[in-house]
Enzyme design. Structure first.
Site, PDB file in Angstrom:
ATOM      1  N   LYS A   1     -24.991 -67.404  -6.577  1.00  0.00           N
ATOM      2  CA  LYS A   1     -26.451 -67.341  -6.446  1.00  0.00           C
ATOM      3  C   LYS A   1     -27.132 -68.690  -6.745  1.00  0.00           C
ATOM      4  CE  LYS A   1     -26.803 -62.375  -7.536  1.00  0.00           C
ATOM      5  NZ  LYS A   1     -27.439 -61.382  -8.452  1.00  0.00           N
TER       6      LYS A   1
ATOM      7  N   TYR B   1     -30.560 -56.601   0.035  1.00  0.00           N
ATOM      8  CA  TYR B   1     -30.891 -55.851  -1.183  1.00  0.00           C
ATOM      9  C   TYR B   1     -31.779 -54.642  -0.888  1.00  0.00           C
ATOM     10  CZ  TYR B   1     -28.779 -59.158  -4.485  1.00  0.00           C
ATOM     11  OH  TYR B   1     -27.883 -59.895  -5.230  1.00  0.00           O
TER      12      TYR B   1
ATOM     13  N   ASN C   1     -28.340 -64.250 -12.505  1.00  0.00           N
ATOM     14  CA  ASN C   1     -27.035 -63.952 -13.115  1.00  0.00           C
ATOM     15  C   ASN C   1     -25.843 -64.479 -12.313  1.00  0.00           C
ATOM     16  OD1 ASN C   1     -27.189 -62.120 -11.090  1.00  0.00           O
ATOM     17  ND2 ASN C   1     -27.068 -60.293 -12.389  1.00  0.00           N
TER      18      ASN C   1
ATOM     19  N   HIS D   1     -23.049 -62.359  -7.127  1.00  0.00           N
ATOM     20  CA  HIS D   1     -23.097 -60.988  -6.599  1.00  0.00           C
ATOM     21  C   HIS D   1     -21.685 -60.591  -6.214  1.00  0.00           C
ATOM     22  CE1 HIS D   1     -23.939 -57.494  -4.091  1.00  0.00           C
ATOM     23  NE2 HIS D   1     -23.032 -58.004  -3.276  1.00  0.00           N
TER      24      HIS D   1
ATOM     25  N   GLU E   1     -21.306 -55.651   3.830  1.00  0.00           N
ATOM     26  CA  GLU E   1     -21.870 -56.937   3.384  1.00  0.00           C
ATOM     27  C   GLU E   1     -21.150 -58.116   4.047  1.00  0.00           C
ATOM     28  OE1 GLU E   1     -21.753 -56.665  -0.919  1.00  0.00           O
ATOM     29  OE2 GLU E   1     -23.348 -55.170  -0.950  1.00  0.00           O
TER      30      GLU E   1
HETATM   31  N1  UDP Z   1     -31.691 -57.413 -11.120  1.00  0.00           N
HETATM   32  C1  UDP Z   1     -32.841 -57.860 -11.742  1.00  0.00           C
HETATM   33  N2  UDP Z   1     -33.393 -57.076 -12.756  1.00  0.00           N
HETATM   34  C2  UDP Z   1     -32.838 -55.910 -13.154  1.00  0.00           C
HETATM   35  C3  UDP Z   1     -31.657 -55.458 -12.511  1.00  0.00           C
HETATM   36  C4  UDP Z   1     -31.115 -56.236 -11.501  1.00  0.00           C
HETATM   37  O1  UDP Z   1     -33.375 -58.900 -11.401  1.00  0.00           O
HETATM   38  O2  UDP Z   1     -33.365 -55.258 -14.058  1.00  0.00           O
HETATM   39  C5  UDP Z   1     -31.095 -58.231 -10.049  1.00  0.00           C
HETATM   40  C6  UDP Z   1     -29.866 -59.004 -10.537  1.00  0.00           C
HETATM   41  O3  UDP Z   1     -29.845 -60.287  -9.908  1.00  0.00           O
HETATM   42  C7  UDP Z   1     -28.735 -58.121 -10.042  1.00  0.00           C
HETATM   43  C8  UDP Z   1     -29.287 -57.626  -8.711  1.00  0.00           C
HETATM   44  O4  UDP Z   1     -30.671 -57.396  -8.982  1.00  0.00           O
HETATM   45  O5  UDP Z   1     -27.524 -58.835  -9.932  1.00  0.00           O
HETATM   46  C9  UDP Z   1     -28.666 -56.360  -8.190  1.00  0.00           C
HETATM   47  O6  UDP Z   1     -28.695 -55.383  -9.205  1.00  0.00           O
HETATM   48  P1  UDP Z   1     -27.432 -54.418  -9.448  1.00  0.00           P
HETATM   49  O7  UDP Z   1     -27.875 -53.351 -10.398  1.00  0.00           O
HETATM   50  O8  UDP Z   1     -26.855 -53.999  -8.137  1.00  0.00           O
HETATM   51  O9  UDP Z   1     -26.414 -55.358 -10.266  1.00  0.00           O
HETATM   52  P2  UDP Z   1     -25.029 -56.086  -9.892  1.00  0.00           P
HETATM   53  O10 UDP Z   1     -24.288 -55.181  -8.941  1.00  0.00           O
HETATM   54  O11 UDP Z   1     -25.404 -57.412  -9.266  1.00  0.00           O
HETATM   55  O12 UDP Z   1     -24.347 -56.273 -11.209  1.00  0.00           O
END
Ligand code: UDP
Length: 140
Positions: free
Chosen positions: A11, A51, A114, A117, A128
């Site tokens: 990212k 997303y 974070n 992905h 994807e």
């Molecule tokens: N995200 C965020 N705030 C939140 C939860 C998620 O900004 O409270 C963002 C974060 O970048 C995350 C992405 O949305 O990686 C997708 O969320 P998901 O729950 O699918 O997490 P992941 O699969 O990436 O661990």
């Protein structure tokens, strides 16, 4: 054990800090093979489609803005149980909950920024991967 392919994104927070190689090194040390990779500037439309599952969440707008704020590196990773393995190497979504040695523990800045992905299922991995790669761009 099954040889799988999963979809990965390094990212903007990580590309901004020049961490592509460090993150790829963690993937490779954990048995994930990079079988396709390209650096792209994601468009707003691409990020919204990618997303879409989160479109009703309060963080959606911020997430799309973040994902289009700088280049990302999209990847296909191959390995035994690659989907789960990659999720393990990534660590928990919130870096404060991520285990030692994971990408997010080492590098993530916040729950939003974070660093990586990873697909959450084999089915989603195929969807994807197809969003970003043509079949002939993946060389196993
Ligand atoms: N995200 C965020 N705030 C939140 C939860 C998620 O900004 O409270 C963002 C974060 O970048 C995350 C992405 O949305 O990686 C997708 O969320 P998901 O729950 O699918 O997490 P992941 O699969 O990436 O661990």
């Amino acid at each position: 054990m099954a040889l799988e392919r999963t979809f990965s994104i390094i990212k903007p927070d990580a590309t901004n800090r020049n961490l592509t190689g460090a993150i790829n090194s963690l993937f490779e040390k954990n048995g994930l093979r990079i079988v396709a990779q390209k650096r792209i500037q994601m468009t707003t439309a691409q990020a919204e489609t990618f997303y879409a599952v989160h479109s009703a969440r309060p963080f959606f707008g911020e997430l799309v803005e973040f994902m289009t704020s700088a280049p990302v590196v999209v990847q296909v990773l191959e390995g035994e149980n690659a989907v789960l393995k990659h999720r393990e190497v990534m660590g928990a979504t919130n870096p404060s909950e991520a285990a030692e040695g994971t990408v997010r523990k080492e590098f993530a800045l916040s729950i939003g920024e974070n660093s990586v992905h990873g697909s959450d299922s084999l089915e989603n991995a195929a969807i994807e991967i197809a969003q970003f790669f043509a079949g002939n761009e993946i060389v196993g």
